[in-house]
Motif scaffolding. Structure first.
Motif, PDB file in Angstrom:
ATOM      1  N   THR A  36      12.718  -7.403   3.579  1.00 52.11           N
ATOM      2  CA  THR A  36      13.270  -6.142   4.070  1.00 52.11           C
ATOM      3  C   THR A  36      14.549  -5.814   3.320  1.00 52.11           C
ATOM      4  O   THR A  36      15.212  -6.697   2.785  1.00 52.11           O
ATOM      5  N   GLY A  55       7.295   4.300   9.508  1.00 52.25           N
ATOM      6  CA  GLY A  55       5.873   4.041   9.392  1.00 52.25           C
ATOM      7  C   GLY A  55       5.239   4.581   8.126  1.00 52.25           C
ATOM      8  O   GLY A  55       4.086   4.266   7.823  1.00 52.25           O
ATOM      9  N   GLN A  56       5.982   5.389   7.358  1.00 54.98           N
ATOM     10  CA  GLN A  56       5.428   5.980   6.141  1.00 54.98           C
ATOM     11  C   GLN A  56       5.312   4.920   5.045  1.00 54.98           C
ATOM     12  O   GLN A  56       6.220   4.135   4.806  1.00 54.98           O
ATOM     13  N   VAL A  57       4.171   4.915   4.354  1.00 48.58           N
ATOM     14  CA  VAL A  57       3.932   3.989   3.250  1.00 48.58           C
ATOM     15  C   VAL A  57       4.544   4.580   1.981  1.00 48.58           C
ATOM     16  O   VAL A  57       4.310   5.744   1.657  1.00 48.58           O
ATOM     17  N   THR A 104       7.003  -0.095   3.644  1.00 50.56           N
ATOM     18  CA  THR A 104       6.869   0.845   4.751  1.00 50.56           C
ATOM     19  C   THR A 104       8.265   1.205   5.233  1.00 50.56           C
ATOM     20  O   THR A 104       9.124   0.322   5.360  1.00 50.56           O
ATOM     21  N   LEU A 107      13.660  -0.457   4.773  1.00 49.45           N
ATOM     22  CA  LEU A 107      12.280  -0.659   4.355  1.00 49.45           C
ATOM     23  C   LEU A 107      11.819  -2.084   4.634  1.00 49.45           C
ATOM     24  O   LEU A 107      12.607  -3.029   4.543  1.00 49.45           O
ATOM     25  N   LYS A 108      10.532  -2.213   4.943  1.00 48.43           N
ATOM     26  CA  LYS A 108       9.894  -3.520   5.025  1.00 48.43           C
ATOM     27  C   LYS A 108       8.828  -3.536   3.937  1.00 48.43           C
ATOM     28  O   LYS A 108       7.932  -2.696   3.918  1.00 48.43           O
ATOM     29  N   TYR A 109       8.959  -4.498   3.015  1.00 48.14           N
ATOM     30  CA  TYR A 109       8.040  -4.594   1.895  1.00 48.14           C
ATOM     31  C   TYR A 109       6.745  -5.284   2.322  1.00 48.14           C
ATOM     32  O   TYR A 109       6.711  -6.028   3.300  1.00 48.14           O
ATOM     33  N   ASP A 110       5.694  -5.031   1.566  1.00 42.35           N
ATOM     34  CA  ASP A 110       4.379  -5.572   1.889  1.00 42.35           C
ATOM     35  C   ASP A 110       4.369  -7.094   1.955  1.00 42.35           C
ATOM     36  O   ASP A 110       3.555  -7.676   2.675  1.00 42.35           O
TER      37      ASP A 110
END
Length: 167
Positions: free
Chosen positions: A71, A35-37, A52, A64-67
């Motif tokens: 991913t 959940g960390q940005v 995130t 990571l999942k990008y904005d």
């Protein structure tokens, strides 16, 4: 790809690198959590993109999942930049920062800590931005990690031959 958040050479001078979870003891928690940005170098490219953390893989890499929805399952911690915390930087610190939230970076200095993780920055050209979010960037370590993963081993100061602009 969405707009990059910062370039490969961008650093906020007083920020430190993200410690690799593989180099920390098992009793010490990872600095990154779900959940960390963050910002990261998608696919090892030179620009950093907003993302995130989905999870800590426990081996020094993170999912990571990008904005923009893309991913990556295993991004090395050295290729991830974390946002500066309130109080981490001081007035007068030199930084490279995005103006107006855009990706291109400009030199400047911090004139105020807003107390919320953003900083007021006076840029060298006289412009200012009252709420800049600064991220650490560990490009050299990221390049080394990516080269090691690809089986390329260069040492600092080693002479090499390269193509300039693809020629």
């Amino acid at each position: 790809r969405s707009q990059p958040q910062s370039s490969a050479g961008a650093v906020a001078a007083a920020l430190s690198a993200v410690p690799s979870s593989s180099s920390s003891s098992s009793s010490q928690p990872s600095i990154l959590s779900g959940g960390q940005v963050v910002q990261a170098r998608f696919g090892g490219k030179s620009a950093f993109y907003g993302a995130t953390v989905v999870k800590d893989n426990g081996d020094g890499t993170f999912e990571l999942k990008y904005d923009d929805g893309d991913t990556e399952k295993a991004v090395a911690s050295d290729c991830i930049a974390v946002q500066a915390r309130a109080g981490q930087l001081s007035c007068g610190d030199r930084v490279e920062a995005p103006f107006g939230g855009k990706g291109k970076l400009f030199g400047g200095k911090i004139v105020k800590d807003n107390g919320d993780g953003s900083y007021e920055v006076l840029f060298d050209d006289g412009d200012s931005d009252k709420a800049v979010k600064l991220f650490s960037a560990t490009s050299a370590k990221c390049d080394a990690a990516l080269n090691a993963k690809r089986g390329v081993a260069f040492e600092s100061g080693q002479k090499v031959e390269a193509n300039f602009k693809g020629k």
